[in-house]
Motif scaffolding. Structure first.
Motif, short mmCIF file in Angstrom:
data_model
loop_
_atom_site.label_atom_id
_atom_site.label_comp_id
_atom_site.label_asym_id
_atom_site.label_seq_id
_atom_site.Cartn_x
_atom_site.Cartn_y
_atom_site.Cartn_z
N LEU A 59 0.86 -1.17 0.00
CA LEU A 59 0.00 0.00 0.00
C LEU A 59 0.90 1.22 0.00
N PHE A 60 0.84 2.01 -1.08
CA PHE A 60 1.59 3.26 -1.15
C PHE A 60 0.66 4.37 -0.67
N VAL A 61 1.09 5.09 0.36
CA VAL A 61 0.28 6.14 0.97
C VAL A 61 0.95 7.48 0.72
N PHE A 62 0.39 8.30 -0.17
CA PHE A 62 0.92 9.63 -0.44
C PHE A 62 0.36 10.59 0.62
N PHE A 63 1.27 11.33 1.27
CA PHE A 63 0.85 12.17 2.39
C PHE A 63 1.76 13.39 2.53
N THR A 64 1.32 14.30 3.39
CA THR A 64 2.14 15.43 3.83
C THR A 64 2.04 15.50 5.34
N THR A 65 2.98 16.18 5.95
CA THR A 65 2.98 16.28 7.41
C THR A 65 1.98 17.31 7.92
N TRP A 66 1.47 18.16 7.07
CA TRP A 66 0.53 19.20 7.48
C TRP A 66 -0.93 18.82 7.24
N CYS A 67 -1.18 17.69 6.63
CA CYS A 67 -2.53 17.25 6.26
C CYS A 67 -3.18 16.54 7.45
N MET A 68 -4.28 17.08 7.96
CA MET A 68 -4.94 16.50 9.13
C MET A 68 -5.51 15.10 8.87
N PRO A 69 -6.17 14.82 7.74
CA PRO A 69 -6.60 13.45 7.50
C PRO A 69 -5.42 12.47 7.41
N CYS A 70 -4.29 12.94 6.87
CA CYS A 70 -3.08 12.10 6.80
C CYS A 70 -2.63 11.72 8.21
N LEU A 71 -2.64 12.69 9.10
CA LEU A 71 -2.23 12.44 10.48
C LEU A 71 -3.23 11.51 11.17
N GLY A 72 -4.50 11.68 10.86
CA GLY A 72 -5.54 10.88 11.48
C GLY A 72 -5.47 9.41 11.11
N GLU A 73 -4.94 9.10 9.94
CA GLU A 73 -4.90 7.69 9.53
C GLU A 73 -3.64 6.96 9.99
N ILE A 74 -2.65 7.66 10.51
CA ILE A 74 -1.40 7.01 10.92
C ILE A 74 -1.61 5.90 11.94
N PRO A 75 -2.38 6.10 13.02
CA PRO A 75 -2.56 4.99 13.97
C PRO A 75 -3.18 3.74 13.33
N HIS A 76 -4.11 3.94 12.40
CA HIS A 76 -4.75 2.80 11.72
C HIS A 76 -3.74 2.09 10.81
N LEU A 77 -2.93 2.88 10.10
CA LEU A 77 -1.92 2.28 9.23
C LEU A 77 -0.88 1.51 10.05
N ASN A 78 -0.52 2.05 11.21
CA ASN A 78 0.41 1.34 12.10
C ASN A 78 -0.14 -0.02 12.49
N LYS A 79 -1.42 -0.07 12.86
CA LYS A 79 -2.05 -1.34 13.26
C LYS A 79 -2.11 -2.32 12.10
N ILE A 80 -2.45 -1.83 10.92
CA ILE A 80 -2.53 -2.69 9.74
C ILE A 80 -1.15 -3.25 9.39
N GLN A 81 -0.13 -2.39 9.44
CA GLN A 81 1.23 -2.85 9.14
C GLN A 81 1.66 -3.94 10.11
N GLU A 82 1.37 -3.75 11.38
CA GLU A 82 1.74 -4.74 12.39
C GLU A 82 0.98 -6.06 12.17
N LYS A 83 -0.28 -5.95 11.87
CA LYS A 83 -1.12 -7.14 11.71
C LYS A 83 -0.72 -8.00 10.51
N TYR A 84 -0.33 -7.37 9.39
CA TYR A 84 -0.06 -8.09 8.16
C TYR A 84 1.42 -8.05 7.74
N LYS A 85 2.32 -7.77 8.65
CA LYS A 85 3.73 -7.51 8.30
C LYS A 85 4.43 -8.64 7.55
N GLU A 86 3.98 -9.87 7.68
CA GLU A 86 4.63 -10.99 7.00
C GLU A 86 4.42 -10.95 5.49
N ASN A 87 3.25 -10.49 5.04
CA ASN A 87 2.90 -10.53 3.61
C ASN A 87 2.56 -9.17 3.01
#
Length: 185
Positions: free
Chosen positions: A76-104
């Protein structure tokens, strides 16, 4: 009464802000775009995304098909900026997804702004980002190769063989994202 109406208006504005993507106007200010345009004239391209951790990911465009050197994993390629509020809001969810599926599965954050190493390090530590971040001029080339990024966050989901499965604009509910990821694993 006025207070209640004001609270309702603020709630509606907040909800609308969550589901909309940030404008990409700030990325157009970048001076790197001119050199990216020069490289886009070629039909066959080969370049590397430089990762913040020092690694890299090779990207090739041949006859309109993209391939990545990590084709054995869905990405999953996630295009983002550090000033974008929705981008910041999705980081915790992306962290969980990465941890959950890290093998594949890989998540690659693709930063669309100029950020020095110290600034990016502070950002990743503050938000406890556990997925890779690409930082550099090649990010703009990659955005163009994918057909352009009209706003952030914008995500592109690729299957294990490098096939584009789906693209998303704006904040995506993590449940919906996980359903699509499960289909490609």
């Amino acid at each position: 009464m006025f207070e209640k109406v004001l609270k309702n208006l603020l709630s509606v504005a907040l909800i609308a802000g969550i589901f909309l993507a940030c404008s990409s106007e700030k990325q157009d200010e970048d001076n790197n775009i001119s050199s990216v345009k020069e490289q886009m004239d070629e039909e066959n391209l080969s370049f590397s995304l430089k990762m913040f951790d020092g690694g890299s990911m090779a990207v090739k465009k041949e006859a309109g098909h993209l391939s990545f050197d990590n084709a054995n994993k869905a990405t999953l390629f996630v295009f983002f900026t550090t000033w974008c509020m929705p981008c910041l809001g999705e980081i915790p969810h992306l962290n969980k997804i990465q941890e959950k599926y890290k093998e594949n599965f890989n998540i690659i954050g693709v930063l669309l702004e100029d950020k020095d190493k110290e600034g990016l390090e502070n950002f990743t530590l503050k938000h406890k980002i556990n997925y890779q971040i690409a930082n550099g001029e090649e990010n703009y080339l990659f955005a163009r190769v994918l057909g352009g990024v009209s706003g952030v966050p914008m995500m592109f989901l690729y299957g294990k063989g490098g096939t584009l499965i789906k693209q998303y604009l704006g904040l995506v509910p993590s449940e919906m994202l996980e359903i699509d990821i499960a289909k490609v694993l």
